[in-house]
Design a protein around this motif. Sequence first.
Motif, PDB file in Angstrom:
ATOM      1  N   HIS A 266       1.134 -95.437 -42.999  1.00 31.87           N
ATOM      2  CA  HIS A 266       1.211 -94.309 -43.656  1.00 31.87           C
ATOM      3  C   HIS A 266       2.357 -93.262 -42.228  1.00 31.87           C
ATOM      4  N   ASP A 267       2.022 -93.604 -41.477  1.00 29.55           N
ATOM      5  CA  ASP A 267       2.833 -92.879 -39.841  1.00 29.55           C
ATOM      6  C   ASP A 267       4.535 -93.951 -40.036  1.00 29.55           C
ATOM      7  N   ARG A 268       5.574 -93.008 -40.303  1.00 25.09           N
ATOM      8  CA  ARG A 268       6.861 -93.408 -40.590  1.00 25.09           C
ATOM      9  C   ARG A 268       7.588 -94.457 -38.973  1.00 25.09           C
ATOM     10  N   ASP A 269       7.212 -93.772 -38.407  1.00 24.37           N
ATOM     11  CA  ASP A 269       7.436 -94.259 -37.064  1.00 24.37           C
ATOM     12  C   ASP A 269       6.684 -95.324 -36.518  1.00 24.37           C
ATOM     13  N   ALA A 270       6.012 -95.936 -36.968  1.00 25.98           N
ATOM     14  CA  ALA A 270       5.575 -96.837 -36.598  1.00 25.98           C
ATOM     15  C   ALA A 270       6.701 -97.961 -37.286  1.00 25.98           C
ATOM     16  N   TYR A 271       7.239 -98.039 -38.097  1.00 30.97           N
ATOM     17  CA  TYR A 271       7.974 -98.717 -38.596  1.00 30.97           C
ATOM     18  C   TYR A 271       9.560 -99.135 -38.227  1.00 30.97           C
ATOM     19  N   GLN A 272       9.303 -97.610 -36.863  1.00 27.85           N
ATOM     20  CA  GLN A 272      10.152 -98.455 -35.494  1.00 27.85           C
ATOM     21  C   GLN A 272      11.581 -99.519 -35.454  1.00 27.85           C
ATOM     22  N   GLY A 273      11.865-100.424 -35.725  1.00 28.69           N
ATOM     23  CA  GLY A 273      12.496-101.407 -35.565  1.00 28.69           C
ATOM     24  C   GLY A 273      12.583-102.345 -36.798  1.00 28.69           C
ATOM     25  N   ILE A 274      11.963-102.597 -37.883  1.00 30.00           N
ATOM     26  CA  ILE A 274      12.054-103.904 -38.215  1.00 30.00           C
ATOM     27  C   ILE A 274      12.737-102.915 -39.602  1.00 30.00           C
ATOM     28  N   PRO A 275      13.726-103.745 -39.855  1.00 33.12           N
ATOM     29  CA  PRO A 275      14.819-104.043 -40.409  1.00 33.12           C
ATOM     30  C   PRO A 275      15.009-103.391 -42.625  1.00 33.12           C
ATOM     31  N   ARG A 276      15.378-103.097 -42.813  1.00 32.01           N
ATOM     32  CA  ARG A 276      15.266-102.633 -44.283  1.00 32.01           C
ATOM     33  C   ARG A 276      15.651-103.803 -44.710  1.00 32.01           C
ATOM     34  N   LEU A 277      15.831-103.849 -46.267  1.00 32.77           N
ATOM     35  CA  LEU A 277      16.823-104.912 -46.742  1.00 32.77           C
ATOM     36  C   LEU A 277      18.090-105.339 -46.644  1.00 32.77           C
ATOM     37  N   PRO A 278      18.172-105.943 -47.079  1.00 31.07           N
ATOM     38  CA  PRO A 278      20.116-106.044 -46.167  1.00 31.07           C
ATOM     39  C   PRO A 278      20.787-105.226 -47.616  1.00 31.07           C
ATOM     40  N   GLY A 279      21.672-104.655 -46.880  1.00 38.04           N
ATOM     41  CA  GLY A 279      22.806-103.974 -47.893  1.00 38.04           C
ATOM     42  C   GLY A 279      22.646-102.385 -47.893  1.00 38.04           C
ATOM     43  N   LEU A 280      21.260-102.563 -47.452  1.00 37.76           N
ATOM     44  CA  LEU A 280      20.742-101.027 -48.255  1.00 37.76           C
ATOM     45  C   LEU A 280      21.043-100.010 -47.162  1.00 37.76           C
ATOM     46  N   PRO A 281      21.450 -98.893 -47.650  1.00 40.24           N
ATOM     47  CA  PRO A 281      21.176 -97.987 -46.500  1.00 40.24           C
ATOM     48  C   PRO A 281      19.962 -97.582 -46.175  1.00 40.24           C
ATOM     49  N   GLU A 282      19.912 -96.738 -44.949  1.00 45.43           N
ATOM     50  CA  GLU A 282      19.423 -96.203 -43.467  1.00 45.43           C
ATOM     51  C   GLU A 282      18.019 -95.008 -44.874  1.00 45.43           C
ATOM     52  N   PRO A 283      17.038 -94.688 -44.778  1.00 49.54           N
ATOM     53  CA  PRO A 283      16.186 -93.581 -45.528  1.00 49.54           C
ATOM     54  C   PRO A 283      16.620 -92.180 -45.278  1.00 49.54           C
ATOM     55  N   ALA A 284      16.699 -91.992 -46.471  1.00 52.71           N
ATOM     56  CA  ALA A 284      17.431 -90.745 -46.230  1.00 52.71           C
ATOM     57  C   ALA A 284      16.374 -89.773 -45.541  1.00 52.71           C
ATOM     58  N   ALA A 285      16.867 -88.301 -44.989  1.00 55.31           N
ATOM     59  CA  ALA A 285      16.125 -87.262 -44.095  1.00 55.31           C
ATOM     60  C   ALA A 285      15.095 -86.935 -45.565  1.00 55.31           C
ATOM     61  N   ASP A 286      14.158 -86.446 -45.121  1.00 51.78           N
ATOM     62  CA  ASP A 286      12.914 -85.366 -45.916  1.00 51.78           C
ATOM     63  C   ASP A 286      13.996 -84.013 -46.382  1.00 51.78           C
ATOM     64  N   GLY A 287      13.792 -84.271 -47.440  1.00 52.97           N
ATOM     65  CA  GLY A 287      14.365 -83.360 -47.982  1.00 52.97           C
ATOM     66  C   GLY A 287      13.317 -82.735 -48.766  1.00 52.97           C
ATOM     67  N   ASP A 288      14.144 -81.460 -49.861  1.00 49.37           N
ATOM     68  CA  ASP A 288      12.566 -80.601 -50.550  1.00 49.37           C
ATOM     69  C   ASP A 288      11.693 -81.788 -51.036  1.00 49.37           C
ATOM     70  N   ALA A 289      10.460 -80.987 -51.564  1.00 48.92           N
ATOM     71  CA  ALA A 289       9.303 -81.789 -52.137  1.00 48.92           C
ATOM     72  C   ALA A 289       9.056 -82.071 -53.645  1.00 48.92           C
ATOM     73  N   ALA A 290       9.392 -83.260 -53.896  1.00 53.14           N
ATOM     74  CA  ALA A 290       9.841 -83.659 -55.796  1.00 53.14           C
ATOM     75  C   ALA A 290       8.582 -83.363 -56.918  1.00 53.14           C
ATOM     76  N   GLY A 291       7.128 -83.367 -55.367  1.00 56.32           N
ATOM     77  CA  GLY A 291       6.194 -82.865 -56.765  1.00 56.32           C
ATOM     78  C   GLY A 291       4.597 -82.668 -55.914  1.00 56.32           C
ATOM     79  N   ARG A 292       3.622 -83.462 -56.338  1.00 52.37           N
ATOM     80  CA  ARG A 292       2.118 -83.561 -55.808  1.00 52.37           C
ATOM     81  C   ARG A 292       1.776 -84.767 -55.399  1.00 52.37           C
ATOM     82  N   PRO A 293       1.912 -85.711 -54.781  1.00 52.02           N
ATOM     83  CA  PRO A 293       0.698 -86.773 -55.084  1.00 52.02           C
ATOM     84  C   PRO A 293      -0.598 -86.768 -52.883  1.00 52.02           C
ATOM     85  N   ARG A 294      -1.905 -87.352 -52.902  1.00 49.83           N
ATOM     86  CA  ARG A 294      -2.362 -87.275 -52.222  1.00 49.83           C
ATOM     87  C   ARG A 294      -2.385 -88.064 -50.935  1.00 49.83           C
TER      88      ARG A 294
END
Length: 294
Positions: A266-294
């Motif tokens: 659950h730590d976003r920083d821990a994934y630094q350096g691990i590439p995304r799938l080829p051809g996909l954009p980088e993750p979007a910055a956090d914006g407004d909450a879309a709902g509520r989980p755990r």
Amino acid sequence: MRFLPQPSAWTDPLPAAAPPADMAVHQVPTGTYETRAAFAVRGGSFRERRHFAATAVLIRHPEGDLLIDAGFGAGVAAHVASLPRIARSPYRVEATVGRQLDAAGYDRARLRGVLLTHSHWDHVSGLDELRVPVWMTAGERRYAAEDPDGKVFRAVCADHEIHEYAIDGPPYLGFPAGYDVYGDGSVVVVAAAGHTTGSVIVFVTVPSGRRYAFVGDLTWQLDGIRRRVERPWLMRALADSDPAQVRRDLLRVIALADLMQIVPAHDRDAYQGIPRLPGLPEPAADGDAAGRPR
């Protein structure tokens, strides 16, 4: 603040590994949810907000690919609504693992299954779009079938094949036994049955020689590794099946921190350096909450 004792660094030779030249690892982020740092890690501030990652990891291997966990699924809103109210928090979603695989032109016939670090909802929600076997130990299968926190797992996996595996190989990096998935040392699973009764850690070695430890919820944040701190007392009591076992395994992983990239789920920083799938954009910055989980 109470810190865990500093374990002796691992000084033995690292286990042999011969990953194939075309093996690769990719992160597949599916969203985040929000919590206060005070609930995430001992010593955290009530004023600081943490955005917990819901990220799967794709291991590409010539003998067949595996996902580590499944992130948020298409039915995440319903999965969240099924949680106790106290377990919900603001969240935002990205494309599911299934949709990202399709967008990248991935051949789903290559996917052998989803290897779960454990069966809590935020690790299994995305199985609702992945019709592949679910890899888990017998202990975690029992936990998922009986524990209240297995409710979402039972809903999304009602028609999935369950592939049970046994962790009965030689000791591995201080853990009593390991399970060598491909037989080449590139992916080795060890038991870490403290968060749930069948939780695991997945060690991965890629062709460059770089090593990763995908530790699931052994600690929710890198603070647990870097600062040698546990979850807050209340969260240990609520979230962990065996807090003492979590502590023992956390110390084992801290001893390895200079030798590999430790990745709490659950730590976003821990994934630094691990590439995304080829051809996909980088993750979007956090914006407004879309709902509520755990």
